[in-house]
Scaffold this motif. Structure first.
Motif, PDB file in Angstrom:
ATOM      1  N   VAL A  45       8.603 -34.530  -2.006  1.00 27.34           N
ATOM      2  CA  VAL A  45       8.098 -34.557  -0.636  1.00 27.34           C
ATOM      3  C   VAL A  45       6.718 -35.196  -0.691  1.00 27.34           C
ATOM      4  O   VAL A  45       5.789 -34.631  -1.270  1.00 27.34           O
ATOM      5  N   THR A  46       6.598 -36.391  -0.134  1.00 28.83           N
ATOM      6  CA  THR A  46       5.320 -37.102  -0.131  1.00 28.83           C
ATOM      7  C   THR A  46       4.718 -37.049   1.261  1.00 28.83           C
ATOM      8  O   THR A  46       5.388 -37.366   2.251  1.00 28.83           O
ATOM      9  N   LEU A  47       3.469 -36.652   1.341  1.00 29.04           N
ATOM     10  CA  LEU A  47       2.778 -36.520   2.620  1.00 29.04           C
ATOM     11  C   LEU A  47       2.142 -37.842   3.011  1.00 29.04           C
ATOM     12  O   LEU A  47       1.486 -38.498   2.193  1.00 29.04           O
ATOM     13  N   ASP A  48       2.315 -38.238   4.252  1.00 30.99           N
ATOM     14  CA  ASP A  48       1.707 -39.467   4.744  1.00 30.99           C
ATOM     15  C   ASP A  48       0.199 -39.303   4.915  1.00 30.99           C
ATOM     16  O   ASP A  48      -0.286 -38.236   5.315  1.00 30.99           O
ATOM     17  N   ASP A  49      -0.541 -40.358   4.596  1.00 29.38           N
ATOM     18  CA  ASP A  49      -1.979 -40.432   4.856  1.00 29.38           C
ATOM     19  C   ASP A  49      -2.785 -39.353   4.142  1.00 29.38           C
ATOM     20  O   ASP A  49      -3.837 -38.940   4.620  1.00 29.38           O
ATOM     21  N   MET A  50      -2.290 -38.877   2.993  1.00 27.84           N
ATOM     22  CA  MET A  50      -3.005 -37.837   2.254  1.00 27.84           C
ATOM     23  C   MET A  50      -3.367 -38.291   0.840  1.00 27.84           C
ATOM     24  O   MET A  50      -3.797 -37.490   0.018  1.00 27.84           O
ATOM     25  N   ALA A  51      -3.239 -39.578   0.553  1.00 32.15           N
ATOM     26  CA  ALA A  51      -3.466 -40.064  -0.808  1.00 32.15           C
ATOM     27  C   ALA A  51      -4.902 -39.893  -1.263  1.00 32.15           C
ATOM     28  O   ALA A  51      -5.167 -39.761  -2.462  1.00 32.15           O
ATOM     29  N   ASP A  52      -5.846 -39.896  -0.326  1.00 35.28           N
ATOM     30  CA  ASP A  52      -7.257 -39.768  -0.684  1.00 35.28           C
ATOM     31  C   ASP A  52      -7.803 -38.381  -0.395  1.00 35.28           C
ATOM     32  O   ASP A  52      -9.017 -38.157  -0.484  1.00 35.28           O
ATOM     33  N   ALA A  53      -6.940 -37.444  -0.039  1.00 38.33           N
ATOM     34  CA  ALA A  53      -7.398 -36.112   0.376  1.00 38.33           C
ATOM     35  C   ALA A  53      -7.840 -35.271  -0.812  1.00 38.33           C
ATOM     36  O   ALA A  53      -7.291 -35.370  -1.914  1.00 38.33           O
ATOM     37  N   ASP A  54      -8.833 -34.441  -0.569  1.00 38.62           N
ATOM     38  CA  ASP A  54      -9.221 -33.427  -1.544  1.00 38.62           C
ATOM     39  C   ASP A  54      -8.079 -32.421  -1.676  1.00 38.62           C
ATOM     40  O   ASP A  54      -7.305 -32.200  -0.739  1.00 38.62           O
ATOM     41  N   ASP A  55      -7.976 -31.792  -2.832  1.00 35.28           N
ATOM     42  CA  ASP A  55      -6.889 -30.842  -3.043  1.00 35.28           C
ATOM     43  C   ASP A  55      -6.933 -29.676  -2.055  1.00 35.28           C
ATOM     44  O   ASP A  55      -5.891 -29.106  -1.716  1.00 35.28           O
ATOM     45  N   LEU A  56      -8.123 -29.289  -1.586  1.00 35.18           N
ATOM     46  CA  LEU A  56      -8.202 -28.221  -0.595  1.00 35.18           C
ATOM     47  C   LEU A  56      -7.536 -28.640   0.711  1.00 35.18           C
ATOM     48  O   LEU A  56      -6.871 -27.824   1.372  1.00 35.18           O
ATOM     49  N   ALA A  57      -7.719 -29.899   1.107  1.00 37.03           N
ATOM     50  CA  ALA A  57      -7.048 -30.395   2.306  1.00 37.03           C
ATOM     51  C   ALA A  57      -5.550 -30.539   2.065  1.00 37.03           C
ATOM     52  O   ALA A  57      -4.721 -30.231   2.935  1.00 37.03           O
ATOM     53  N   LEU A  58      -5.186 -30.990   0.879  1.00 36.60           N
ATOM     54  CA  LEU A  58      -3.783 -31.142   0.508  1.00 36.60           C
ATOM     55  C   LEU A  58      -3.057 -29.792   0.525  1.00 36.60           C
ATOM     56  O   LEU A  58      -1.868 -29.708   0.851  1.00 36.60           O
ATOM     57  N   ALA A  59      -3.800 -28.745   0.191  1.00 40.77           N
ATOM     58  CA  ALA A  59      -3.218 -27.406   0.134  1.00 40.77           C
ATOM     59  C   ALA A  59      -2.642 -26.961   1.472  1.00 40.77           C
ATOM     60  O   ALA A  59      -1.661 -26.207   1.516  1.00 40.77           O
ATOM     61  N   LEU A  60      -3.227 -27.415   2.578  1.00 44.20           N
ATOM     62  CA  LEU A  60      -2.809 -26.932   3.892  1.00 44.20           C
ATOM     63  C   LEU A  60      -1.370 -27.322   4.219  1.00 44.20           C
ATOM     64  O   LEU A  60      -0.540 -26.450   4.493  1.00 44.20           O
ATOM     65  N   PRO A  61      -0.990 -28.605   4.190  1.00 41.82           N
ATOM     66  CA  PRO A  61       0.424 -28.921   4.433  1.00 41.82           C
ATOM     67  C   PRO A  61       1.342 -28.487   3.295  1.00 41.82           C
ATOM     68  O   PRO A  61       2.517 -28.180   3.536  1.00 41.82           O
ATOM     69  N   TYR A  62       0.841 -28.449   2.055  1.00 43.11           N
ATOM     70  CA  TYR A  62       1.672 -27.958   0.959  1.00 43.11           C
ATOM     71  C   TYR A  62       2.185 -26.550   1.258  1.00 43.11           C
ATOM     72  O   TYR A  62       3.364 -26.242   1.080  1.00 43.11           O
ATOM     73  N   ILE A  63       1.280 -25.668   1.674  1.00 44.06           N
ATOM     74  CA  ILE A  63       1.695 -24.282   1.886  1.00 44.06           C
ATOM     75  C   ILE A  63       2.592 -24.168   3.115  1.00 44.06           C
ATOM     76  O   ILE A  63       3.448 -23.275   3.174  1.00 44.06           O
ATOM     77  N   VAL A  64       2.435 -25.062   4.083  1.00 43.44           N
ATOM     78  CA  VAL A  64       3.344 -25.041   5.232  1.00 43.44           C
ATOM     79  C   VAL A  64       4.782 -25.284   4.768  1.00 43.44           C
ATOM     80  O   VAL A  64       5.715 -24.614   5.229  1.00 43.44           O
ATOM     81  N   PHE A  65       4.975 -26.233   3.867  1.00 42.97           N
ATOM     82  CA  PHE A  65       6.313 -26.473   3.317  1.00 42.97           C
ATOM     83  C   PHE A  65       6.853 -25.200   2.677  1.00 42.97           C
ATOM     84  O   PHE A  65       8.018 -24.820   2.900  1.00 42.97           O
ATOM     85  N   CYS A  66       6.036 -24.534   1.895  1.00 41.06           N
ATOM     86  CA  CYS A  66       6.474 -23.324   1.196  1.00 41.06           C
ATOM     87  C   CYS A  66       6.761 -22.192   2.175  1.00 41.06           C
ATOM     88  O   CYS A  66       7.709 -21.411   1.979  1.00 41.06           O
ATOM     89  N   GLN A  67       5.961 -22.082   3.222  1.00 41.38           N
ATOM     90  CA  GLN A  67       6.209 -21.080   4.258  1.00 41.38           C
ATOM     91  C   GLN A  67       7.544 -21.338   4.955  1.00 41.38           C
ATOM     92  O   GLN A  67       8.303 -20.395   5.238  1.00 41.38           O
ATOM     93  N   CYS A  68       7.813 -22.603   5.253  1.00 43.29           N
ATOM     94  CA  CYS A  68       9.079 -22.965   5.912  1.00 43.29           C
ATOM     95  C   CYS A  68      10.275 -22.583   5.042  1.00 43.29           C
ATOM     96  O   CYS A  68      11.274 -22.040   5.539  1.00 43.29           O
TER      97      CYS A  68
END
Length: 396
Positions: free
Chosen positions: A330-353
């Motif tokens: 699962v690759t997130l759009d427009d997140m290639a330059d994001a800090d891992d803390l920002a990346l964590a937010l949509p990552y955990i949404v996937f896991c919650q779903c």
């Protein structure tokens, strides 16, 4: 406002259907996060002067110790945040309230100036309230930053009118009514990251856009994972994402009432024994870091698990698109330059779903998943004993 598609569905399910299944609260709270996060950024911007006036002098002190605390999911916020604060040159440690309360002199240093950062959805967990009282009792120079979702909680009330305390009360939408912490977790994590400058306000837009897109785009994959009925799921992440992996594992345990065994580790740590749990009924989820150095280790473990051929499936979550990740990514759009803390937010949404859909597939009611009723939304049954010092013999 909820993040829903034009058919007013969440994860492919109608809201009426979700309500009847006892999942409406949790589903809405998972779905709304992409819309809540910009409101969190606006709130923090409006409180910026107060935050800087309180934190500025403290963070300028080279001897300051920052203790990030909470119970359960709230404790994992600190585990996610601590690496980012250490990177900024701050002395930060994540210590759960459940440790502080049982061993106050092991984890509180009386002579060291301390900022206790307390996270709490309800702000009324017995250990959270007791941890503040113990810090006041034992630490000579102590300050409190409270981040909570509940204006009626004891933590928020305790912080009022105190010169050594600041409370950040998040919008009511963050105060999850479902059993599992979802919006509250990500909102408190984001609030703390913004308050300490670990993330800038400009970092909020990308994850806020990514989260609702992810829920729609990943739905076929999520449904396929649920249909495979994995009995074991392992979440793996490095550094800040290790704390996130721990939260993902807890979410699955909670929402499946323990029927699915969920573990967490770092990619490097997983080889040192825990890897023995992998069998054909295991799903592995590797949360890839955007940090170039950490990512090398993440990718090595991802390839190793796939080459071993023992796991039922090995999935990657990534902010960076690259061919070698394969179809199970699962690759997130427009997140290639994001800090891992920002990346964590949509990552955990996937896991919650995934946890929500798996709960429904097991015939559970995700808003109240504990069939026995022995696990509660706000912890009960905790007796707080007064701390009388190292020579306390009252319990013998």
């Amino acid at each position: 406002m909820l993040v829903v598609d034009k058919s007013h569905k969440i994860l492919g399910l109608g809201e009426e259907q979700l309500d009847k299944a006892g999942a409406g609260l949790t589903a809405r709270e998972v779905a709304q996060q992409g819309e809540v996060w910009p409101a969190i950024a606006d709130l923090l911007a409006s409180r910026r002067a107060d935050i800087d006036a309180f934190l500025g002098p403290l963070l300028a002190r080279p001897d300051l110790r920052i203790v990030l605390t909470g119970a359960g999911t709230s404790a994992f916020i600190g585990e996610c945040l601590a690496p980012a604060l250490l990177r900024r040159g701050l002395r930060a440690e994540a210590v759960p309230t459940t440790d502080l309360v049982s061993g106050p002199r092991l984890f509180l240093q009386p002579a060291v100036p301390t900022l206790l950062v307390s996270f709490g959805r309800s702000g009324s967990s017995p250990e959270s309230v007791a941890a503040v009282a113990l810090a006041d009792q034992l630490v000579t120079d102590v300050h409190h930053l409270v981040i909570t979702c509940n204006a009626d909680g004891e933590l928020y009330r305790m912080a009022q009118g105190r010169a050594n305390a600041l409370a950040l009360l998040l919008p009511d939408a963050t105060h999850d009514r479902g059993f599992a912490m979802t919006t509250s977790f990500t909102s408190m994590l984001l609030s703390a990251a913004l308050a300490f400058g670990a993330l800038g306000a400009d970092a909020v837009a990308a994850p806020s856009a990514a989260a609702p897109r992810l829920q729609l785009a990943a739905l076929p994959l999520l449904q396929a994972l649920v249909e495979q009925r994995f009995g074991r799921v392992v979440y793996l992440g490095s550094n800040a994402l290790r704390g996130l992996a721990r939260e993902a594992a807890l979410k699955l345990l909670e929402l499946t009432d323990g029927q699915v065994v969920a573990l967490f580790d770092s990619p490097l740590g997983f080889r040192h024994g825990p890897k023995t749990i992998v069998d054909e009924g295991t799903l592995g989820v590797v949360m890839l870091s955007n940090d170039a150095h950490a990512r090398r280790y993440d990718l090595d473990l991802l390839r190793e698990l796939r080459n071993d051929g023992r796991a039922g499936r090995v999935l990657a979550l990534s902010g960076i698109a690259e061919p070698g990740l394969g179809a199970d990514c699962v690759t997130l759009d427009d997140m290639a330059d994001a800090d891992d803390l920002a990346l964590a937010l949509p990552y955990i949404v996937f896991c919650q779903c995934y946890a929500l859909l798996q709960s429904l597939a097991l015939g559970l009611r995700p808003d109240t998943p504990s069939v026995s009723g022995t696990v509660n939304r706000v912890v009960r049954g905790v007796t707080i004993y007064p701390y009388q010092g190292e020579n306390d013999v009252s319990g013998r």
